[in-house]
Design a protein around this motif. Structure first.
Motif, PDB file in Angstrom:
ATOM      1  N   SER A 166       0.663  -0.906   0.072  1.00 35.22           N
ATOM      2  CA  SER A 166      -0.045   0.008  -0.041  1.00 35.22           C
ATOM      3  C   SER A 166       0.828   1.456  -0.002  1.00 35.22           C
ATOM      4  O   SER A 166       0.665   2.182  -0.784  1.00 35.22           O
ATOM      5  CB  SER A 166      -0.955  -0.013   1.065  1.00 35.22           C
ATOM      6  OG  SER A 166      -2.019  -1.130   1.125  1.00 35.22           O
ATOM      7  N   ALA A 167       1.763   1.209   0.869  1.00 34.95           N
ATOM      8  CA  ALA A 167       2.798   2.392   0.946  1.00 34.95           C
ATOM      9  C   ALA A 167       3.429   2.682  -0.323  1.00 34.95           C
ATOM     10  O   ALA A 167       3.492   3.980  -0.974  1.00 34.95           O
ATOM     11  CB  ALA A 167       3.849   2.204   1.960  1.00 34.95           C
ATOM     12  N   HIS A 168       3.805   1.710  -1.172  1.00 36.61           N
ATOM     13  CA  HIS A 168       4.372   2.077  -2.504  1.00 36.61           C
ATOM     14  C   HIS A 168       3.468   2.690  -3.595  1.00 36.61           C
ATOM     15  O   HIS A 168       3.788   3.658  -4.267  1.00 36.61           O
ATOM     16  CB  HIS A 168       4.951   0.647  -2.980  1.00 36.61           C
ATOM     17  CG  HIS A 168       6.460   0.590  -2.799  1.00 36.61           C
ATOM     18  ND1 HIS A 168       6.814   0.416  -1.663  1.00 36.61           N
ATOM     19  CD2 HIS A 168       7.342   0.638  -3.545  1.00 36.61           C
ATOM     20  CE1 HIS A 168       8.181   0.137  -1.723  1.00 36.61           C
ATOM     21  NE2 HIS A 168       8.711   0.380  -2.935  1.00 36.61           N
ATOM     22  N   GLY A 169       2.107   2.181  -3.225  1.00 35.95           N
ATOM     23  CA  GLY A 169       1.008   2.586  -4.166  1.00 35.95           C
ATOM     24  C   GLY A 169       0.622   4.218  -4.046  1.00 35.95           C
ATOM     25  O   GLY A 169       0.651   5.005  -4.766  1.00 35.95           O
ATOM     26  N   LEU A 170       0.782   4.469  -2.548  1.00 38.14           N
ATOM     27  CA  LEU A 170       0.795   5.927  -2.153  1.00 38.14           C
ATOM     28  C   LEU A 170       1.561   6.593  -2.499  1.00 38.14           C
ATOM     29  O   LEU A 170       1.324   7.784  -3.132  1.00 38.14           O
ATOM     30  CB  LEU A 170       0.408   5.852  -0.614  1.00 38.14           C
ATOM     31  CG  LEU A 170      -0.708   5.166   0.203  1.00 38.14           C
ATOM     32  CD1 LEU A 170      -0.491   4.919   1.543  1.00 38.14           C
ATOM     33  CD2 LEU A 170      -1.937   5.979  -0.031  1.00 38.14           C
ATOM     34  N   GLU A 171       2.867   6.295  -2.558  1.00 35.06           N
ATOM     35  CA  GLU A 171       4.059   7.155  -3.129  1.00 35.06           C
ATOM     36  C   GLU A 171       3.915   7.294  -4.692  1.00 35.06           C
ATOM     37  O   GLU A 171       4.248   8.303  -5.285  1.00 35.06           O
ATOM     38  CB  GLU A 171       5.132   6.760  -2.523  1.00 35.06           C
ATOM     39  CG  GLU A 171       6.313   7.600  -2.733  1.00 35.06           C
ATOM     40  CD  GLU A 171       7.018   7.586  -4.167  1.00 35.06           C
ATOM     41  OE1 GLU A 171       7.205   8.608  -4.471  1.00 35.06           O
ATOM     42  OE2 GLU A 171       6.847   6.611  -5.106  1.00 35.06           O
ATOM     43  N   HIS A 172       3.517   6.319  -5.365  1.00 32.85           N
ATOM     44  CA  HIS A 172       3.596   6.359  -6.508  1.00 32.85           C
ATOM     45  C   HIS A 172       2.729   7.365  -7.256  1.00 32.85           C
ATOM     46  O   HIS A 172       3.016   8.038  -8.296  1.00 32.85           O
ATOM     47  CB  HIS A 172       3.239   4.680  -7.349  1.00 32.85           C
ATOM     48  CG  HIS A 172       4.217   3.961  -7.277  1.00 32.85           C
ATOM     49  ND1 HIS A 172       3.866   2.574  -7.550  1.00 32.85           N
ATOM     50  CD2 HIS A 172       5.555   4.125  -7.026  1.00 32.85           C
ATOM     51  CE1 HIS A 172       5.046   2.008  -7.362  1.00 32.85           C
ATOM     52  NE2 HIS A 172       6.126   2.795  -7.254  1.00 32.85           N
ATOM     53  N   VAL A 173       1.681   7.718  -6.552  1.00 33.16           N
ATOM     54  CA  VAL A 173       0.765   8.757  -6.874  1.00 33.16           C
ATOM     55  C   VAL A 173       1.543  10.039  -6.780  1.00 33.16           C
ATOM     56  O   VAL A 173       1.192  10.908  -7.714  1.00 33.16           O
ATOM     57  CB  VAL A 173      -0.567   8.617  -5.851  1.00 33.16           C
ATOM     58  CG1 VAL A 173      -1.380   9.901  -6.139  1.00 33.16           C
ATOM     59  CG2 VAL A 173      -1.244   7.537  -6.226  1.00 33.16           C
TER      60      VAL A 173
END
Length: 389
Positions: free
Chosen positions: A267-274
């Motif tokens: 999840s944290a990676h997805g949050l950062e990718h945005v």
């Protein structure tokens, strides 16, 4: 522990001067004409590209080139590389650089053999089944792409940064790893790499799967080693052994060994990718902001593993799970601050955040709900973004 299948076919050639073996290694994987892929100048200025070219020439390997790969690599360079590979009848790729260069080479390797738009792999319309072989000369320990089957590319027109994952097709055939090549990295880049590799471990560590003591201990040991050596490098950036341990940790963080037998998070990676898709922030720096915010929210939803992290990684001596979790997050933030990493969206230069857009983009790319440790719906996701302030 869940059932699993693990395969890591990458050959790691590690130590001083090993880049001079590159031509021999390319020969051994059966390539005769390769594309040499690299970044925007540092590998050239240091003389590394010239040494790699000499090694290729000595081994009788022909090559063409694609340079100018930037951080947060974009689809335009992938398309350019695919066109060159097809026109030049290239039979393999050699990436000289860090994660951005390697991820670009992987996308080219898959797209060259695909009868369609390579972006189909990233948006979920197709699955990578075959790719040209890839070799790596690593210069920046961070992404772990030298040992993984993963690749992350940003579509500039769509403002989407999406990752793909393969078990075998995109894993490099070999990775040349000389820690001396990292001695000239600025501390800001070293620090961002440390945050990135820690995040790769934690995305696997924060799992709902029980009975995974072995991989838990692997994760915890790696995290403690990274923290120790990260502190060493702040005080002594020229310490070869610390550089070597950080480089090897980055590989072990993301070659899959820490995720065996467990459901992973991400999840944290997805949050950062945005964030990096919209603002082009450094990925590791963005993770230093995103991960503690996600952990803070999880402390109010499912604190047990966050508490274990605090106790085992940062030696927190508190019995109450929620209090132990919050203290562990505090100590993680303090370590990031010690590395001079950003801690808030403002530190990243994001001064007028659109939390609604962040949230909608996240769920557009990931779906709803998203997450194994705790499922995120838009209301959860927006709270986490607000915790990054």
């Amino acid at each position: 522990m869940d059932n699993f299948s693990y395969q890591s076919p990458t050959r790691y050639v590690f130590g001083k001067g090993v880049e001079n073996q590159t031509g021999k290694l390319v020969n051994e994987i059966g390539c005769k004409k390769i594309m040499l892929v690299y970044g925007r100048g540092s590998a050239v200025k240091s003389g590394l590209i010239d040494r790699v070219k000499a090694s290729l020439a000595d081994a009788g390997i022909k090559f063409t080139e694609l340079s100018g790969i930037c951080p947060n690599p974009t689809d335009d360079k992938v398309r350019e590389g695919i066109d060159i590979c097809r026109a030049e009848n290239v039979d393999g790729l050699l990436a000289v650089g860090g994660g951005s260069v390697i991820d670009t080479a992987k996308a080219i390797a898959a797209g060259t053999l695909y009868n369609g738009d390579f972006w189909d792999f990233y948006c979920g319309k197709a699955i990578v089944k075959d790719a040209l072989p890839i070799g790596v000369v690593l210069t920046i320990p961070a992404a772990g792409s030298e040992g993984s089957g993963n690749s992350v590319i940003t579509n500039s027109a769509l403002k989407q940064k999406i990752s793909i994952r393969t078990d075998y097709a995109l894993r490099p055939k070999f990775a040349v790893m000389n820690p001396e090549l990292t001695l000239t990295l600025p501390m800001s880049q070293t620090a961002a790499g440390i945050a990135d590799m820690m995040a790769h471990i934690m995305e696997r560590y924060f799992s709902p799967t029980e009975g995974v003591e072995t991989t838990d201990r692997l994760c915890e040991g790696l995290l403690k080693a990274i923290i120790t050596e990260g502190r060493t490098l702040v005080e002594n950036p020229d310490n070869y052994d610390a550089r070597a341990n950080i480089m090897w940790s980055g590989t072990l963080a993301h070659n899959g060994i820490c995720g065996c037998g467990r459901r992973e998070e991400w999840s944290a990676h997805g949050l950062e990718h945005v964030l990096s898709a919209l603002y082009d922030v450094t990925h590791g720096a963005g993770l230093a902001v995103a991960f503690p915010a996600w952990m803070t929210y999880m402390t109010h939803k499912n604190p047990s593993k966050i508490a274990q992290f605090g106790r085992r990684v940062f030696d927190v001596d508190i019995e109450n799970d929620r209090e132990a979790a919050m203290e562990g997050i505090k100590r993680l933030r303090e370590f990031f601050k010690y590395l001079s990493l950003p801690l808030t969206l403002g530190d990243l230069g994001i001064t007028d955040p659109d939390f609604g857009k962040f949230t909608s983009d996240f769920h557009r790319d990931k779906g709803t709900p998203w997450g194994n440790y705790y499922p995120l719906y838009p209301s959860d996701t927006e709270i986490i973004y607000r915790l990054m302030q």
